[in-house]
Design a protein around this motif. Structure first.
Motif, mmCIF file in Angstrom:
data_model
loop_
_atom_site.group_PDB
_atom_site.id
_atom_site.type_symbol
_atom_site.label_atom_id
_atom_site.label_comp_id
_atom_site.label_asym_id
_atom_site.label_seq_id
_atom_site.Cartn_x
_atom_site.Cartn_y
_atom_site.Cartn_z
ATOM 1 N N UNK A 41 0.833 -1.211 0.000
ATOM 2 C CA UNK A 41 0.000 0.000 0.000
ATOM 3 C C UNK A 41 0.860 1.250 0.000
ATOM 4 N N UNK A 42 1.926 1.261 0.815
ATOM 5 C CA UNK A 42 2.817 2.423 0.882
ATOM 6 C C UNK A 42 3.525 2.652 -0.453
ATOM 7 N N UNK A 43 4.066 1.568 -1.021
ATOM 8 C CA UNK A 43 4.790 1.695 -2.287
ATOM 9 C C UNK A 43 3.848 2.153 -3.397
ATOM 10 N N UNK A 44 2.643 1.598 -3.426
ATOM 11 C CA UNK A 44 1.665 1.998 -4.443
ATOM 12 C C UNK A 44 1.342 3.482 -4.336
ATOM 13 N N UNK A 45 1.148 3.960 -3.124
ATOM 14 C CA UNK A 45 0.862 5.383 -2.922
ATOM 15 C C UNK A 45 2.033 6.245 -3.390
ATOM 16 N N UNK A 46 3.256 5.822 -3.081
ATOM 17 C CA UNK A 46 4.440 6.566 -3.511
ATOM 18 C C UNK A 46 4.552 6.593 -5.032
ATOM 19 N N UNK A 47 4.289 5.457 -5.680
ATOM 20 C CA UNK A 47 4.418 5.391 -7.137
ATOM 21 C C UNK A 47 3.324 6.196 -7.830
ATOM 22 N N UNK A 48 2.145 6.197 -7.266
ATOM 23 C CA UNK A 48 1.063 6.966 -7.869
ATOM 24 C C UNK A 48 1.313 8.467 -7.801
ATOM 25 N N UNK A 49 2.147 8.882 -6.847
ATOM 26 C CA UNK A 49 2.470 10.309 -6.707
ATOM 27 C C UNK A 49 3.787 10.688 -7.374
ATOM 28 N N UNK A 50 4.522 9.730 -7.919
ATOM 29 C CA UNK A 50 5.851 10.004 -8.478
ATOM 30 C C UNK A 50 5.743 10.909 -9.703
ATOM 31 N N UNK A 51 6.572 11.957 -9.792
ATOM 32 C CA UNK A 51 6.472 12.897 -10.914
ATOM 33 C C UNK A 51 7.092 12.380 -12.209
ATOM 34 N N UNK A 52 8.212 11.635 -12.130
ATOM 35 C CA UNK A 52 8.910 11.152 -13.326
ATOM 36 C C UNK A 52 8.428 9.745 -13.630
ATOM 37 N N UNK A 53 7.606 9.603 -14.668
ATOM 38 C CA UNK A 53 6.943 8.328 -14.949
ATOM 39 C C UNK A 53 7.472 7.646 -16.200
ATOM 40 N N UNK A 54 8.459 8.237 -16.880
ATOM 41 C CA UNK A 54 9.005 7.648 -18.091
ATOM 42 C C UNK A 54 8.079 7.820 -19.284
ATOM 43 N N UNK A 55 8.436 7.148 -20.380
ATOM 44 C CA UNK A 55 7.687 7.256 -21.631
ATOM 45 C C UNK A 55 7.303 5.857 -22.110
ATOM 46 N N UNK A 56 6.108 5.698 -22.689
ATOM 47 C CA UNK A 56 5.732 4.380 -23.200
ATOM 48 C C UNK A 56 6.549 4.003 -24.427
ATOM 49 N N UNK A 57 6.486 2.748 -24.799
ATOM 50 C CA UNK A 57 7.228 2.248 -25.969
ATOM 51 C C UNK A 57 6.524 2.719 -27.234
ATOM 52 N N UNK A 58 6.819 3.960 -27.639
ATOM 53 C CA UNK A 58 6.052 4.565 -28.725
ATOM 54 C C UNK A 58 6.451 4.058 -30.109
#
Length: 315
Positions: free
Chosen positions: A9-26
């Motif tokens: 739960x803690x990790x999920x909350x942290x990841x949902x708030x993370x600003x740098x999310x990368x880019x999809x395989x475009x």
């Protein structure tokens, strides 16, 4: 004992708030539309408990994560003869690089880069047709996950077939060295279909349990691979599972892991847990930005790194 429910739960909350999310395989059109706001996580422990967070039941394209299951199949078919055609060393190059094949006579460095996985697909074709071989792999993954709903995303498979020019080049180049027995077209038909298998974090963590359980399927106690082979697959995941970022993943996370450009990662804490994370935004090396970070947080909170004292449970 760790409170995995709270940790997830803690990790999920942290990841949902993370600003740098990368880019999809475009470069794969069907993956370019992926929503990088998504994050999912699932842990299945040795005692059978399941802990999930975020979009853990959202299917995603496994892409190169399927190379773990295809390798398991190929080793079951030909055993150590596979290593005459595929190496076991980290490549230090991008997952779709052709550079080393020239100097190494068409022998890919390991089964987790694209060239190596294409040779594995050639082995798994054996005397069958690509469609039958793909059905066999899907059925194998369904058996491991104890879930008959797992299927191939046909849109992703078609998208790969339309844009997979580098993989076509790799297959033809290895064919020129005699390291493909079947035609490149047949081998790639299986390879592209394999990469398009879709699963959720929950399903993927379930499917990876045999690598956590010394080669046994915890659902029925049947042996999937020998304990020695499970250990060796895990070793390859640790040293080669994240392409040219494998060393960094071992440094930061310290668990066997295999990534895919769909944003999924399967990780194994031997004797303890099978873990899956997913977020479709990728870093520069083609690995899930948030998935990698989440696994680093998990290893820190649990001490499950294989390099930690007492980290590997008795099996």
């Amino acid at each position: 004992m760790h409170d995995l429910t709270a940790i997830v739960a803690d990790i999920t909350e942290e990841m949902q708030a993370a600003p740098d999310r990368g880019r999809p395989a475009d470069y794969i059109p069907a993956l370019a539309r992926a929503d990088v706001s998504q994050f999912g996580m699932a842990i299945v422990t040795a005692d059978g408990s399941v802990h999930t967070g975020g979009s853990a039941d959202e299917p995603f394209s496994l892409q190169s994560v399927t190379k773990v299951f295809a390798l398991t199949q190929a080793l079951g078919r030909v055993g150590d003869q596979l290593w005459d055609r595929v190496g076991r060393e980290p490549s230090g190059s991008a997952f779709n690089s052709i550079v080393q094949l020239e100097s190494e006579q068409g022998i890919p460095r390991n089964p987790f880069i694209n060239a190596g996985a294409i040779v594995v697909s050639d082995v798994n074709l054996a005397r069958g047709a690509p469609r039958a071989a793909l059905a066999e792999l899907v059925n194998f993954v369904r058996y491991l996950a104890d879930d008959d709903t797992i299927a191939v995303d046909t849109e992703v498979a078609a998208s790969e077939l339309e844009t997979g020019f580098r993989n076509v080049a790799l297959a033809n180049y290895m064919k020129s060295f005699g390291n493909l027995r079947r035609s490149p077209e047949e081998v790639l038909d299986l390879y592209f279909g394999q990469c398009a298998i879709a699963m959720s974090c929950r399903q993927l963590a379930m499917a990876g349990r045999y690598l956590m359980a010394a080669g046994l399927n915890p659902t029925n106690g049947h042996r999937v691979v020998s304990e020695a082979r499970a250990r060796r697959i895990n070793a390859l995941m640790l040293t080669c599972g994240h392409y040219d970022a494998s060393g960094d993943f071992a440094f930061r996370v310290g668990l066997p892991g295999k990534s895919g450009v769909g944003g999924g990662i399967l990780a194994v804490a031997p004797g303890r847990a099978s873990i899956s994370v997913w977020s479709p935004g990728l870093n520069a090396q083609g690995n899930s930005q948030l998935g990698t970070l989440a696994l680093e947080r998990l290893a820190t909170r649990t001490g499950w790194s294989v390099f930690a004292r007492g980290a590997v449970a008795d099996s």
